[in-house]
Design a protein around this motif. Structure first.
Motif, PDB file in Angstrom:
ATOM      1  N   THR A  94       4.542  11.252  17.993  1.00  0.00           N
ATOM      2  CA  THR A  94       4.272  10.512  19.227  1.00  0.00           C
ATOM      3  C   THR A  94       3.330  11.266  20.154  1.00  0.00           C
ATOM      4  OG1 THR A  94       6.277  11.445  20.244  1.00  0.00           O
ATOM      5  CG2 THR A  94       6.484   9.314  19.128  1.00  0.00           C
TER       6      THR A  94
ATOM      7  N   VAL B  38       1.700   1.229  15.159  1.00  0.00           N
ATOM      8  CA  VAL B  38       0.869   2.427  15.205  1.00  0.00           C
ATOM      9  C   VAL B  38      -0.462   2.095  14.543  1.00  0.00           C
ATOM     10  CG1 VAL B  38       0.712   4.889  14.672  1.00  0.00           C
ATOM     11  CG2 VAL B  38       2.963   3.810  14.907  1.00  0.00           C
TER      12      VAL B  38
ATOM     13  N   THR C 101      -0.438   6.952  19.306  1.00  0.00           N
ATOM     14  CA  THR C 101       0.194   6.016  20.238  1.00  0.00           C
ATOM     15  C   THR C 101       1.174   5.163  19.447  1.00  0.00           C
ATOM     16  OG1 THR C 101      -1.753   5.963  21.658  1.00  0.00           O
ATOM     17  CG2 THR C 101      -0.176   4.144  21.870  1.00  0.00           C
ATOM     18  N   VAL C 102       2.444   5.338  19.738  1.00  0.00           N
ATOM     19  CA  VAL C 102       3.499   4.630  19.012  1.00  0.00           C
ATOM     20  C   VAL C 102       4.167   3.668  19.983  1.00  0.00           C
ATOM     21  CG1 VAL C 102       5.615   4.847  17.676  1.00  0.00           C
ATOM     22  CG2 VAL C 102       3.849   6.621  17.511  1.00  0.00           C
ATOM     23  N   ARG C 103       4.094   2.404  19.673  1.00  0.00           N
ATOM     24  CA  ARG C 103       4.661   1.387  20.563  1.00  0.00           C
ATOM     25  C   ARG C 103       5.867   0.737  19.903  1.00  0.00           C
ATOM     26  NH1 ARG C 103       3.808  -4.099  21.419  1.00  0.00           N
ATOM     27  NH2 ARG C 103       2.045  -4.159  19.953  1.00  0.00           N
TER      28      ARG C 103
ATOM     29  N   THR D 168       7.950  13.257  19.025  1.00  0.00           N
ATOM     30  CA  THR D 168       8.916  12.837  18.014  1.00  0.00           C
ATOM     31  C   THR D 168       8.200  12.606  16.688  1.00  0.00           C
ATOM     32  OG1 THR D 168      10.336  11.778  19.663  1.00  0.00           O
ATOM     33  CG2 THR D 168      10.603  11.066  17.380  1.00  0.00           C
TER      34      THR D 168
ATOM     35  N   GLN E 237      13.188  11.819  24.816  1.00  0.00           N
ATOM     36  CA  GLN E 237      12.101  11.140  24.120  1.00  0.00           C
ATOM     37  C   GLN E 237      12.428   9.652  23.963  1.00  0.00           C
ATOM     38  OE1 GLN E 237       9.200  12.531  23.063  1.00  0.00           O
ATOM     39  NE2 GLN E 237       9.815  14.425  24.080  1.00  0.00           N
TER      40      GLN E 237
END
Length: 949
Positions: free
Chosen positions: A54, A16, A58-60, A34, A5
């Protein structure tokens, strides 16, 4: 093998839903990717706690090459220094760091023997140990030290403590006052709070990340089982874990549920087994299912990584406790010659019941033991005998009924004036000094509830004491009352002088704070139980010599089995075993109080004496494989010191960090913003709402005591002597043993709060630039490798210089020290050209990435070595079997069990392996003070006047 991950290291920033968040923890949560627990940074979500997955959101994460450099214009580069310190504190220590980081940061004596369990826990594949120190050595403190180290490593976010009901408040208080670890107490009051505060049917354990609950409350699988199966813990502590041994019981089932749902598992018990190798192997399997292949035959090496046991006479303990544990006084028998009324009952018991003339037919099964039940009731008190007789009479017929009627008649004719033990108890209490106006306290034990209640009624008047001076504790007391009674006995300022208690208070409870006198009104026929009782006042931090007395009822009736027959002999045996061997199990071979007593009674029925019974037990103990096994593990003398971790830091002390952070956060005026007052080493202030939320697990009564109007006013100190004095003063009060001033340890919620507040001071993906004594630009970069559980396995702090042509990388703390980064720095407030530094960012990141890639095998070796060691252990576990001695069906079941265990452990090892690419993060840039000036970037923090930081 699953795809690694993305890495979201604690302390890093993520975006987020178009908002910026600070990562607190990140753990795999299939099938949703995650699970990230975070706190809001940007304006609309600031200080809001949230959880993201995740696979759903959408986690950047921030690319290090895109870092925005901003010049630090704060006094003495305060913001930069605080930011770097906060990153260092927020970043968990990697799994490869097994030395202690916080050993001397708490409110307790720095004793090496209490650090030894931490060393053992951190050395293992996972922190899983059975802490089996004898009564009184300080197992709660040892557990607190382990939990604190796990918190520092990012592996103690979710903690569950399971203990007997009577020690809930005590355990909770010790972890807060000594370590500043808050636990929400889920006793009957706490359960009601759950029902009121959360929606019906919701999982209560998702609302309380750190909780303590009684084993009897939690063992109800129908009420809590599905909730426990749906949640995972970082650490589970089970106190008095010997109660978990018997398979098929609710407690054993609870332990198995929890063991499967936690990383760290700490079991604590002064009596860790019942003498049966297979039962003990079951307990060990909770810690490591691959430790033992054959539960009937295993060796010390199989459990050495999981088990630790010391006594007061163990060399390391004996050499360190000094005056922190006063030498034990003698156990004095107090002869109580029977009165005429008592002699009549002795005669009846001897000539009818013990002679077997109470039944028309020979007694069988448990009925054979009933005469001794009557005898023990009478040796406690005539009121206890009356209750035992009354219960038995309800179903008795024939000769037995007539014999019971006769006993009932003799008992009812006996008055309080006919009780020799009562008279001698009053004499002993007076000789000790109990009476009106006296501060002397005594705990009086009895096995019978009827005796306890009767004594509480008759003793006060004969001593001239008011009812408020007496408390009674037994298994029938409600849990809230139980906690209150124990606290009152502990408070020096309370009016309580005598505590009449049953053996509910013989395990885990501290009664030694204001008391060193203990009287056995009756003696349990078990050395283990006598030792447990005595351990309530004979324990670590007892500063006065404990004194023990036992009332010994004697009779002139021929062949009467009075207290000299058993009780007095056990009293002396326990004292001798304690002084010579450190515990009674080593002298007897017994490990379970009930088993010990049942065997003794059966031997007495067979005509044996106490000496003969224990002599045979002693021979068995010498041949007992359990005694031989455990004598060879967990008690050998250790090295003088426990290794300490070298953790980078920018501030000389936590106090400096706190003071500087408060000035930075509140524009040099925390006194106004928080109504902050300083009195030498004491800080008092109004806690902001986001800090109050972090303290919500503490008892409502504790928080209410700190309420000032509609605000919470905190009092904290980093002065260990002041905190210790306030803890002692709390015990001298009349109302609470919770001190008004909290010790500010490194895991205190206030430190956690300050770290978060400092980290979010910079804007999105910004890194500060500060001028220092360096020949050229130096980029400070953090590199983190993790495993598939999201736990850091390697953390590298790099200082990249020599860019762009000849990059060099050195340890960050060395470079910071050489560059003079510290409180004596002066910020000249000259503009620093940021564009040239920004142009060097990609090269700095590439150099750090290449450095880590080239050294990956080397830097991950510390994590990989114990994994290889355990894989080899699994291989031996799989091969070492006794299939030839088993039937075909048994062989099949054994192979299936071994295969399932091996596969399960290999899956765990795979998740613990270092995986994927490292996370790189640009933390700051050191610029030489000779760089040519250019306009200050508009993204720079607002300047502040040059004042002392």
């Amino acid at each position: 093998m699953s795809t690694p991950q993305p890495i979201f290291a604690p302390g890093s920033r993520i975006v987020v839903r178009d908002e910026e968040w600070l990562v607190r923890t990140a753990t795999p949560a299939p099938p949703d990717g995650t699970m990230i627990k975070a706190v809001g940074v940007s304006e609309f979500v600031q200080d809001i706690e949230a959880t993201f997955f995740t696979g759903i959101d959408t986690v950047r994460s921030m690319r290090p090459e895109e870092t925005i450099l901003v010049q630090d214009s704060t006094s003495r580069f305060r913001q930069s220094r605080l930011f770097l310190e906060a990153v260092l504190r927020r970043t968990p220590l990697p799994r490869s760091e097994r030395n202690l980081a916080l050993a001397d940061r708490f409110l307790l004596d720095p004793l090496t023997y209490q650090l030894r369990p931490v060393e053992l826990a951190l050395a293992g594949l996972r922190p899983r140990i059975l802490l089996a120190d004898v009564v009184g050595l300080g197992k709660t403190l040892e557990i607190g030290l382990i939990l604190a180290e796990l918190i520092r490593r990012g592996r103690g976010e979710r903690i569950l403590v399971v203990s007997p009901q009577q020690v809930l408040e005590q355990f909770q208080r010790e972890l807060w006052t000594r370590f500043a670890i808050p636990l929400v107490r889920l006793d009957s009051t706490g359960i009601q709070r759950i029902q009121q505060e959360i929606p019906a049917g919701r999982n209560p354990f998702t609302y309380f990340k750190r909780a303590i609950i009684s084993v009897d409350t939690l063992k109800d699988a129908g009420q809590f089982g599905h909730h426990l199966d749906a949640i995972t813990w970082d650490a589970v502590v089970i106190d008095e874990s010997h109660n978990l041994i018997n398979r098929g019981t609710q407690r054993n089932e609870l332990a198995r549920r929890l063991a499967a749902k936690t990383d760290a598992l700490l079991l604590a018990s002064a009596t860790p087994h019942n003498g049966d190798k297979e039962s003990f192997a079951e307990l060990i399997s909770l810690l490591d299912p691959a430790a033992i292949v054959d539960k009937r035959n295993y060796q010390p090496d199989d459990i050495a990584h999981l088990y630790l046991r010391r006594t007061k006479i163990s060399p390391e303990v004996r050499d360190q406790i000094g005056d922190r544990w006063a030498d034990r006084g003698p156990s004095l028998p107090v002869p109580c010659p029977a009165t005429p009324a008592e002699e009549e009952i002795f005669a009846e018991l001897t000539q009818v019941w013990l002679a077997g003339k109470w039944s028309d037919e020979p007694a069988r099964g448990q009925d054979r033991l009933f005469p001794y039940t009557l005898l023990k009731s009478f040796l406690s008190s005539h009121v206890a005998l009356a209750e035992t007789v009354a219960v038995r009479r309800r179903k008795a017929t024939g000769t037995e009924r007539a014999a019971l009627d006769r006993l009932a008649e003799l008992t009812s004719a006996m008055t309080d004036r006919d009780s020799s033990k009562l008279d001698h108890l009053i004499e002993e209490l007076r000789s000790i000094g109990v009476g009106p106006g006296s501060t002397t306290r005594v705990v009086i034990f009895s096995e019978r509830v009827q005796t306890l209640n009767w004594l509480a009624e008759v003793v006060p008047a004969r001593l001239g004491l008011r009812p408020a001076a007496i408390r009674v504790l037994h298994g029938g007391v409600a849990d809230a009352d139980e906690q209150r009674i124990l606290q009152e006995f502990e408070l020096e300022g309370s009016t309580v002088r005598l505590l009449f208690t049953g053996d509910v208070a013989s395990e885990g409870v501290n009664l030694h704070r204001q008391c060193h006198h203990l009287i056995h009104y009756d003696i349990p026929w078990s050395l283990i139980r006598i030792e447990q009782r005595n351990g309530r006042v004979d324990r670590y931090d007892q500063r006065r010599s404990p004194e023990f007395r036992a009332l010994i009822l004697t009779s002139e009736v021929p062949d009467a089995k009075d207290d000299r027959t058993v009780a007095e002999k056990l009293l002396h045996r326990e004292q001798h075993a304690h002084r010579t061997l450190g515990s009674v199990e080593a002298a007897t071979g017994y490990f379970d109080a009930k088993v010990e007593e049942d065997r003794l009674v059966k031997d007495l029925l067979a005509g044996k004496t106490v000496e003969e019974s224990y002599a045979e037990a002693g021979v068995e103990a010498e041949l007992d494989p359990m005694a031989q096994l455990l004598a060879e593990v967990g008690s050998a003398p250790e090295a003088a010191e426990v290794p300490r971790a070298q953790v980078p830091k920018l501030f000389d002390s936590t106090r400096d960090f706190v003071d500087t952070a408060l000035r930075e956060l509140y524009a040099d005026r925390p006194e106004d913003a928080l109504d902050l007052r300083r009195e030498d080493t004491l800080l008092t202030f109004h806690a902001p709402d986001d800090l109050v939320a972090r303290l919500s697990d503490l008892p409502r009564s504790y928080l209410k005591a700190h309420q000032e109007g509609d605000q919470l006013r905190l009092k904290v100190t980093l002065d260990r002597r002041l905190a210790q004095r306030k803890l002692a003063e709390a015990r001298e009060s009349r109302t609470t043993v919770w001190p008004e001033i909290a010790y500010l340890s490194d895991v205190h919620p206030m430190i956690d709060w300050l770290v978060d507040k400092v980290l979010i001071r910079l804007g999105r993906q910004q890194a500060p630039v500060l001028t220092a004594d360096v020949p050229g630009p130096v980029f400070l970069i953090q590199g983190v490798y993790t495993n598939r559980l999201g736990q850091p396995t390697v953390v590298q702090w790099m200082a990249v210089a020599g860019l762009p042509d000849t990059p060099t990388i050195r340890p960050m703390d060395e470079v910071l020290r050489e560059a003079g980064v510290g409180p004596d720095m002066v910020n000249p407030a000259r503009p620093v050209p940021l564009d040239p530094l920004t142009d060097l960012l990609p090269a700095a990141v590439d150099a750090a990435r290449g450095y880590l890639a080239a050294r990956r095998d080397e830097v991950t070796e510390a994590n990989a070595e114990p994994l290889r060691h355990y894989r080899a252990r699994l291989g031996r576990f799989e091969q070492a079997s006794l299939f030839d001695e088993l039937s075909a069906a048994q062989q099949t079941r054994r192979r299936q069990r071994v295969s399932a265990t091996v596969q399960e452990q290999h899956d765990l090892l795979d998740r613990l392996e270092t995986a994927g690419d490292p996370l790189l993060r640009v933390l700051a840039v050191l610029a030489p003070s000779t760089l040519p000036a250019s306009p200050v970037s508009s993204t720079s923090p607002a300047s502040s006047p040059e004042t002392a930081a």
